[in-house]
Design an enzyme around this catalytic site. Structure first.
Site, PDB file in Angstrom:
ATOM      1  N   GLN A  22      43.741   0.501  -0.605  1.00  0.00           N
ATOM      2  CA  GLN A  22      44.008  -0.612  -1.518  1.00  0.00           C
ATOM      3  C   GLN A  22      45.483  -1.008  -1.528  1.00  0.00           C
ATOM      4  O   GLN A  22      45.874  -1.899  -2.282  1.00  0.00           O
ATOM      5  CB  GLN A  22      43.499  -0.300  -2.927  1.00  0.00           C
ATOM      6  N   HIS A  78      45.518   5.841 -19.586  1.00  0.00           N
ATOM      7  CA  HIS A  78      44.453   6.628 -18.951  1.00  0.00           C
ATOM      8  C   HIS A  78      43.721   7.491 -19.984  1.00  0.00           C
ATOM      9  O   HIS A  78      42.501   7.652 -19.924  1.00  0.00           O
ATOM     10  CB  HIS A  78      45.039   7.552 -17.879  1.00  0.00           C
ATOM     11  N   GLY A 109      40.057   0.185 -17.081  1.00  0.00           N
ATOM     12  CA  GLY A 109      40.931  -0.502 -18.034  1.00  0.00           C
ATOM     13  C   GLY A 109      40.919  -2.004 -17.794  1.00  0.00           C
ATOM     14  O   GLY A 109      40.936  -2.455 -16.647  1.00  0.00           O
TER      15      GLY A 109
HETATM   16  P1  AMP Z   1      45.429   3.538 -12.022  1.00  0.00           P
HETATM   17  O1  AMP Z   1      45.701   4.997 -12.101  1.00  0.00           O
HETATM   18  O2  AMP Z   1      46.617   2.687 -12.225  1.00  0.00           O
HETATM   19  O3  AMP Z   1      44.599   3.159 -10.819  1.00  0.00           O
HETATM   20  O4  AMP Z   1      44.497   3.223 -13.259  1.00  0.00           O
HETATM   21  C1  AMP Z   1      43.310   3.941 -13.483  1.00  0.00           C
HETATM   22  C2  AMP Z   1      42.535   3.253 -14.574  1.00  0.00           C
HETATM   23  O5  AMP Z   1      43.323   3.211 -15.758  1.00  0.00           O
HETATM   24  C3  AMP Z   1      42.187   1.795 -14.212  1.00  0.00           C
HETATM   25  O6  AMP Z   1      40.866   1.526 -14.660  1.00  0.00           O
HETATM   26  C4  AMP Z   1      43.201   1.014 -15.006  1.00  0.00           C
HETATM   27  O7  AMP Z   1      42.763  -0.272 -15.353  1.00  0.00           O
HETATM   28  C5  AMP Z   1      43.353   1.892 -16.236  1.00  0.00           C
HETATM   29  N1  AMP Z   1      44.609   1.621 -16.924  1.00  0.00           N
HETATM   30  C6  AMP Z   1      45.857   1.662 -16.397  1.00  0.00           C
HETATM   31  N2  AMP Z   1      46.768   1.284 -17.316  1.00  0.00           N
HETATM   32  C7  AMP Z   1      46.077   1.014 -18.446  1.00  0.00           C
HETATM   33  C8  AMP Z   1      46.439   0.565 -19.749  1.00  0.00           C
HETATM   34  N3  AMP Z   1      47.706   0.328 -20.092  1.00  0.00           N
HETATM   35  N4  AMP Z   1      45.456   0.368 -20.659  1.00  0.00           N
HETATM   36  C9  AMP Z   1      44.162   0.596 -20.334  1.00  0.00           C
HETATM   37  N5  AMP Z   1      43.754   1.029 -19.125  1.00  0.00           N
HETATM   38  C10 AMP Z   1      44.696   1.229 -18.191  1.00  0.00           C
END
Ligand code: AMP
Length: 283
Positions: A61, A37, A149
């Site tokens: 979701q 993040h 991400g």
């Molecule tokens: P989440 O909190 O899991 O919904 O993720 C929030 C954002 O962080 C999303 O755009 C994910 O794709 C991104 N993200 C989560 N893990 C990673 C990672 N290891 N590398 C890059 N981006 C990430």
């Protein structure tokens, strides 16, 4: 760093910043922040004058029986992480009533057909929840740029399509996956892993890395490349192993020059469902 709880407040905040001539980048998250993040936050700071991080565990979701209730939530810790990292101007933490105000929910944003494969196949309705919440965040935060991400590559391509079709004036940026030293993609769900599962999990990365190597080495038959990935996964409990092209996210039997291929896997470790992928330009 301003902490903003309501939609009218974040819209006002955003309009004020815009009036002062500042551009705004949004980084949507569900909290449980990790280094992945924070790379998104740094990218956001490079792309705009002001950075808004949203923290919202989006109920729409999650499917029935998924981990909505168990999803890690620790706002104080997340705020501490953001404060320490710096570069964040506002944290938007709405509650469910704020994002989904009416009793029941009547308005959805859906991208047809791009959820037939990969996570869309095993998580029915997941992407409809993702596109709906991101459209609602765009409407409230009014960003110029939104940073996501590539770990969630299907999400990124679906959101890109939604942004284009809806005409949202927002530039989407995809940031390469941030990994631990052994290759495992960072994820809030890695917290669910036992020590033994954590030790085994890098095979997920080895599987997608092997797919990239096979494609770069000239392999064009999708069945064969998927076999290569399955081989790396060994005894792991596979949800899916699939290669699609990135335009429509549809599986094709043979890769062709000019295509962009997305090789993706999802694997279960106990109650943790972990995903990873690579995107490869086919020559
Ligand atoms: P989440 O909190 O899991 O919904 O993720 C929030 C954002 O962080 C999303 O755009 C994910 O794709 C991104 N993200 C989560 N893990 C990673 C990672 N290891 N590398 C890059 N981006 C990430």
């Amino acid at each position: 760093m301003d902490l903003v709880h309501s939609s009218p407040e974040i819209t006002l905040w955003s309009r004020r910043e815009r009036c002062e001539g500042h551009t705004i980048a949004l980084v949507p998250t569900m909290g449980a922040l990790h280094d992945g993040h924070m790379v998104l936050v740094r990218e956001a700071a490079r792309r705009a004058d002001r950075v808004v991080v949203s923290i919202f565990v989006n109920p729409t979701q999650f499917g029935p029986g998924e981990d909505f209730g168990a999803y890690p939530r620790d706002l104080e810790r997340d705020l501490g992480v953001l404060r320490q990292a710096g570069g964040v101007h506002a944290v938007f933490v709405p509650d469910v009533q704020d994002v989904y105000p009416s009793a029941g929910n009547r308005t959805w944003v859906n991208v047809d057909d791009m959820d037939r494969w990969l996570c869309g196949q095993s998580r029915k309705g997941h992407f409809k929840g993702v596109t709906t919440v991101v459209a609602r965040l765009f409407a409230r935060v009014l960003p110029d740029v939104a940073v996501f991400g590539m770990k969630d590559a299907q999400q990124f391509f679906v959101l890109k399509r939604m942004t284009r079709d809806m005409g949202f004036p927002v530039e989407l940026i995809g940031v390469p996956t941030v990994r631990a030293e052994d290759g495992l993609a960072m994820s809030s769900r890695n917290a669910y892993l036992s020590e033994a599962e954590r030790a085994d999990a890098p095979r997920i990365y080895r599987a997608v890395a092997a797919a990239r190597q096979a494609i770069m080495g000239g392999e064009r038959d999708v069945d064969t490349i998927e076999q290569v990935m399955r081989h790396e996964l060994g005894e792991a409990r596979v949800d899916y192993v699939t290669i699609v092209e990135t335009e429509g996210l549809v599986r094709v039997p043979t890769l062709r020059p000019g295509m962009q291929a997305l090789a993706a896997v999802a694997v279960w470790y106990g109650r943790a469902r972990l995903i990873d992928n690579v995107v490869v330009d086919v020559s």
